[in-house]
Design a protein around this motif. Structure first.
Motif: not given
Length: 623
Positions: A71-73, A193-198, A378-381, A386-391
């Protein structure tokens, strides 16, 4: 004697017939009253979850991870495909309008989806998600105009709304307060993952077979990824029925087989209130995003009339909700709590600040920073990454120390800093400009990870299970309505200022037919960029326009975030323990009595009230 016996028998038969009719009517009415007190969908998921073993929970989390990742991808790549679709259709200047329509639809359907999830059940919402995912992308992929594109895009958006509500509901259903952020992490960790794959996936489709195939692919892939969660729910429902835990809970199909139930559903969904809310938001925000441009349409009657009607609809919505709504969209009793109200305001205003800046960021990245499809996506994601890692770290901190208020304050401060950085870094081919933008996006994501989901859990802590999902949907409505307002603001600014600035830049550079070229750039900037590389006359003439308009959008974000900081100090410093809520689960809006569950997992008092007629079928115990 026989004559008297016959008369007595006839009278008894007549009285029994009358009493049976009255009992049937009372049972139907009392079952509807029971729905008012505790929704069948809530009771059904409680019964299902109570049957789960450790292995079932592992299967559930695994299936949920797969569905959430898909869904997120899909959401990330569909955003890129949308930009290229609007460019190919010559409607890039209407990106703000498309975003506004999406946000209005999302904001107005979140409450009704939350109520349906509580009333009919989580499985119904899950199946609706799959259906919308099948239909929407197909229509998008086959569209040849904006009018053909929008229906498919909106149907896909409905699937996204259902998925969001399902996520919120399952987090409340299956976790305690201390562990709830771990469940939130399950929903947003795909961003890592999506920041690199999307970006790679989107670039392969856009530069290869085209955005249409990229969008249409999700009509096959996304629904398949929901099968695992559906199977877990189906197995849990089967086991709960076999154990008798579903006794007294109306089936999803049974809720639609009675005329009275349909009428009741009409009032539970609060259809009149939804009409006033949707009309008010749409008629105010759409003219703002559609107006502007060269013709300045917002001064004409076609924009002024909807604005006036929309402004009138919102007071009507408030009046209806306060005086006549039987089941208000916004539960005002809980919203009177200062803690709850401040968190709702934070969600609303933060969404305006962030979305105003981001509405046209993709075009700015390509035009002003010379990024390709992969880099811009990628920059848009990065913020979500960063929010996911922080969480992850936030979840461990909350589990150990049980408090969230200091995190919310720190996160808000970081978001203000990030907004300030993005005001400065808004265009340029050099590495320093791009590095500054990336740093700002990452800091924004860290601040969001510290404040957004922790504030949601802090709000849920003061709500019972029956009201947690509805208030969570209000939190999401605030975020989506804020996004709609942001899209309208950014769309109005963009369409009002960009054409004139483009024309001025092109004329100053001596480009022939500057007015015509300015309109071409405004409608299809990605096409113009392909034909005009960096440092060419045409490219250098339009970059200042994108920098200047993006500057205004970023300034709005900084001001709004600064206003929010004092409010964060007024939030209650709640302690998140191993309970699912710090409030008592209520039987109704006016009762604070705890529920009394019998051995079968169903409220004994509800059993007595709703299914009194079943007792007559039980043979008396011999003494």
């Amino acid at each position: 004697m026989d004559k008297n016996e016959n008369e007595l028998r006839q009278r008894r038969d007549h009285e029994q017939t009358v009493f049976q009719a009255q009992d049937a009517n009372d049972a139907d009415n009392s079952s509807i009253m029971a729905v008012d007190k505790d929704s069948p969908g809530v009771r059904r998921i409680e019964a299902i979850v109570s049957t789960w073993t450790i292995k079932d929970r592992v299967y559930f989390l695994g299936a949920l991870v797969v569905m959430t990742y898909a869904r997120t991808l899909a959401a990330t790549t569909m955003g890129t495909y949308q930009s290229h679709a609007l460019n190919d259709l010559g409607e890039a200047g209407r990106a703000g309008m498309v975003r506004t329509v999406r946000q209005v639809l999302t904001a107005t359907t979140l409450p009704i989806t939350a109520k349906l999830s509580d009333y009919v059940g989580r499985t119904f919402i899950l199946c609706a998600t799959a259906v919308f995912w099948i239909i929407g992308p197909v229509i998008v992929a086959t569209s040849n105009s904006l009018g053909a594109y929008m229906p498919g895009f909106l149907i896909y958006t409905l699937g996204h709304v259902c998925g969001n509500i399902l996520n919120y509901a399952l987090a409340v259903d299956t976790t305690t307060l201390r562990n709830r952020l771990f469940m939130q992490f399950v929903y947003i960790f795909p961003s890592i993952i999506n920041v690199w794959s999307s970006g790679v996936i989107a670039a392969k489709f856009v530069n290869g077979v085209g955005w249409r195939w990229g969008a249409g692919m999700w009509s096959i892939a996304a629904p398949i990824c929901t099968i695992g969660v559906i199977a877990v729910f189906a197995w849990g429902s089967f086991r709960a029925r076999r154990l008798g835990l579903m006794r007294g809970i109306p089936s999803a199909w049974g809720l639609f087989t009675s005329g009275k139930r349909w009428v009741h559903l009409f009032w539970v969904m609060d259809i009149p209130g939804l009409f006033f809310l949707a009309a008010g938001l749409a008629l105010i925000l759409l003219p703002l995003s559609l107006g502007g441009g060269v013709a300045a349409k917002w001064r004409s009657a076609e924009c002024i009339v909807p604005l006036v009607i929309g402004v009138l609809c919102l007071p009507m919505f408030a009046l209806w909700e306060h005086k006549w709504a039987r089941h208000p969209i916004f539960p005002f009793k809980h919203m009177k709590d200062r803690h709850v109200m401040i968190i709702l305001i934070l969600s609303f205003v933060k969404s305006i600040a962030g979305s105003t800046r981001d509405s046209y960021l993709y075009f700015t990245l390509i035009v002003s920073f010379n990024q390709g499809v992969e880099g811009a996506t990628r920059i848009n994601t990065l913020e979500g990454f960063a929010g996911s890692v922080t969480l992850i770290f936030v979840a461990f901190i909350v589990r150990k120390y049980k408090i969230v208020k200091p995190l919310i304050i720190a996160g808000t401060v970081l978001q203000i800093v990030a907004q300030g950085m993005l005001v400065h870094f808004r265009g340029g081919y050099g590495k320093s400009q791009l590095a500054g933008l990336i740093a700002g996006e990452i800091i924004e994501g860290i601040g969001n990870g510290l404040s957004s989901h922790p504030s949601l859990v802090a709000m849920q802590a003061k709500l019972g299970h029956e009201h947690a999902l509805l208030l969570t949907s209000c939190w999401a409505v605030g975020s989506q309505a804020g996004g709609g307002i942001a899209a309208a603001i950014s769309g109005a600014i963009w369409t009002q200022l960009m054409p004139g600035k483009l024309r001025a830049g092109l004329e100053a550079a001596g480009v022939p037919n500057a007015a015509r070229v300015a309109q071409q750039v405004f409608r299809s900037p990605l096409t113009f960029v392909k034909e005009n590389p960096p440092y060419s006359v045409g490219r250098e003439a339009i970059v200042p326009a994108y920098r200047d308009v993006q500057y205004i959008l970023c300034i709005i974000g900084v001001v709004l975030m600064a206003v929010l900081l004092p409010l964060t100090f007024l939030i209650d410093n709640v302690s998140l323990d191993d309970r699912t809520t710090l409030a008592k689960d209520t039987e109704s809006d006016t009762s604070d009595e705890p529920r009394h569950l019998g051995p079968n997992g169903v409220d004994d008092r509800r059993e007595l009230n709703t299914f009194e007629d079943e007792k007559r079928d039980v043979p008396a115990t011999k003494t």
